[in-house]
Design a protein around this motif. Sequence first.
Motif, short mmCIF file in Angstrom:
data_model
loop_
_atom_site.label_atom_id
_atom_site.label_comp_id
_atom_site.label_asym_id
_atom_site.label_seq_id
_atom_site.Cartn_x
_atom_site.Cartn_y
_atom_site.Cartn_z
N LEU A 15 30.68 28.23 43.57
CA LEU A 15 31.51 29.41 43.29
C LEU A 15 32.99 29.09 43.45
N VAL A 18 34.08 27.27 40.37
CA VAL A 18 34.12 28.13 39.18
C VAL A 18 35.27 29.12 39.26
N ILE A 19 35.42 29.77 40.41
CA ILE A 19 36.51 30.74 40.58
C ILE A 19 37.85 30.02 40.49
N MET A 51 31.04 40.75 42.30
CA MET A 51 30.11 39.62 42.31
C MET A 51 28.78 39.98 42.99
N SER A 119 32.03 33.15 36.91
CA SER A 119 31.47 33.37 38.25
C SER A 119 30.24 34.27 38.20
N THR A 122 27.41 32.19 36.95
CA THR A 122 27.07 31.25 38.03
C THR A 122 26.20 31.92 39.08
N ASN A 142 33.74 32.90 50.05
CA ASN A 142 34.71 32.76 48.97
C ASN A 142 35.72 33.89 48.96
#
Length: 193
Positions: A15, A18-19, A51, A119, A122, A142
């Motif tokens: 994560l 990706v973020i 999320m 995200s 993911t 995160n």
Amino acid sequence: MNFNVNEILTAFMVLFAVIDIVGNIPIVIDLRKKFGHIQSEKAAIIAGFIMILFLFVGQRLLSLIGIDVHSFAVAGSFILFFIALEMILGITLYKDEEEETINATVFPLAFPLIAGPGSLTTLLSLRAEFLIENIIVAVLLNVVVIYVVLKSSGKIGNFIGQNGIAIIRKVFGVILLAIAVKLFAANIKLLLS
């Protein structure tokens, strides 16, 4: 609850890559210049809420339209692959049209910059591999990192510099590429068997 440190760390790293909040520091700095004050805590909390909500609702949404999690995970691995390529090669394969907004905290910062298509895809891909409680912990970790980075984006940008940010993006790009390949391999076996 079956908390697994390895799963939490892996999900956190995926994560985080990706973020790419560190790689987005230049964008955050530009948003601050353009729109003034950005509420770091609000942006982090809203992104985390989106999320976690998608983590629970996303699978039901897929089953409603007749797609299983393994198919979605394979599709997600392609998205991760292309995000990794963008990070490694320094190119942009997909670009949203910019819209003028009054407050950048929610849009475009919390969504889609932090909690965007990459995200969210993911999260469902991770759900095919890991226990949900471990993914939630990874999301919350995160959110904390996002908050800290947003709060101190100016200082971090000055300290790391453009070259440092570019190096971080490339390192996480390679990690993300390897994870995308692993995710694809694991789920394509389940689809073909």
